[in-house]
Design an enzyme around this catalytic site. Structure first.
Site, PDB file in Angstrom:
ATOM      1  N   HIS A  58      54.102  13.922   3.240  1.00 52.94           N
ATOM      2  CA  HIS A  58      55.258  13.304   2.899  1.00 52.94           C
ATOM      3  C   HIS A  58      55.560  11.502   2.721  1.00 52.94           C
ATOM      4  O   HIS A  58      53.928  11.272   3.519  1.00 52.94           O
ATOM      5  CB  HIS A  58      56.362  13.802   4.180  1.00 52.94           C
ATOM      6  N   LYS A 108      51.392   5.400  10.165  1.00 47.96           N
ATOM      7  CA  LYS A 108      51.450   5.867  11.198  1.00 47.96           C
ATOM      8  C   LYS A 108      50.164   6.310  11.937  1.00 47.96           C
ATOM      9  O   LYS A 108      49.131   5.928  11.585  1.00 47.96           O
ATOM     10  CB  LYS A 108      52.426   7.333  10.495  1.00 47.96           C
ATOM     11  N   TYR A 160      53.853  10.707  16.561  1.00 52.00           N
ATOM     12  CA  TYR A 160      53.537   9.953  15.780  1.00 52.00           C
ATOM     13  C   TYR A 160      54.759   8.045  15.900  1.00 52.00           C
ATOM     14  O   TYR A 160      55.639   9.136  15.739  1.00 52.00           O
ATOM     15  CB  TYR A 160      53.204  10.811  14.252  1.00 52.00           C
ATOM     16  N   ASP A 178      59.314  20.880   1.010  1.00 50.41           N
ATOM     17  CA  ASP A 178      57.686  21.174   0.234  1.00 50.41           C
ATOM     18  C   ASP A 178      57.605  22.124  -0.373  1.00 50.41           C
ATOM     19  O   ASP A 178      56.470  21.585  -1.209  1.00 50.41           O
ATOM     20  CB  ASP A 178      57.250  20.593   2.179  1.00 50.41           C
TER      21      ASP A 178
END
Length: 198
Positions: A62, A71, A131, A167
């Site tokens: 992603h 991140k 995250y 995905d």
């Protein structure tokens, strides 16, 4: 607390916290703004996320563009194989990836700067994945890169992972580049992607 820049992909930083442990349990600092800045991570984080996934789930790869996110990722239960891919057009390391095992046991964190696609595969029974993000999530800019792009040749530990429909049907890096939806490498910005309106 130890900060180790990833030599293969400049910008990525592996973080290993100092753990204080005894018969009662343990304590660690998962984030400390001054220490992180001294370690090379000075970005401001604006959003925290927490996902739980069962064995064999692969989430990714992603990214968000525009409004690319940095991140800081870690696992608090279980184990994952975590991957970051440089998708900055014009970068000297464009299309290269880095993978590392993150687990509740090793307590490592990985900082992934803006301009990278990210994903993870759950190799344990179940994983809690946390995250921090430098930019708020924007659904309209949420994008995905094929986890099994043959040009990347990532050796995922599980050959047939569990995937979301999004995905499972993701385009390749070449298709994303041809569509003009990838960030560009900005040498003046120390390798961070240029913010391109769109």
């Amino acid at each position: 607390m130890r900060f180790t820049p990833v030599a293969e992909l400049p910008g990525l930083i592996l973080v290993e916290p100092t753990v204080y442990e005894d018969e009662r349990g343990f304590f660690l600092e998962s984030y400390h703004s001054r220490k992180f800045a001294e370690g090379g991570i000075s970005e401001v984080f604006v959003q925290d996320n927490h996902s739980r996934s069962v064995h064999g789930v692969l989430r990714g790869l992603h990214f968000q563009h525009p409004d690319a996110q940095g991140k800081l990722v870690r696992v608090t239960r279980g184990e994952v194989f975590d991957v970051a891919v440089d998708i900055r057009v014009g970068s000297p390391t464009f299309g290269r990836w880095y993978g590392v095992v993150l687990s509740a046991e090793n307590r490592r964190q990985l900082y992934i700067p803006p301009g990278f696609a990210h994903g993870f595969l759950v190799t344990g029974d179940e994983a809690d994945f946390l995250y921090k993000c430098t930019v708020h999530y924007r659904r309209e800019h949420d994008r995905v890169l094929a986890w099994n792009d043959p040009a990347l040749a990532i050796p995922w530990p599980i050959a047939e992972p569990l995937l979301s429909p999004k995905d499972a049907s993701a385009p390749t890096l070449a298709e994303l580049e041809a569509a003009g939806v990838l960030p560009r490498y900005d040498r003046a910005g120390f390798g961070h992607p240029a913010r391109v309106p769109g």
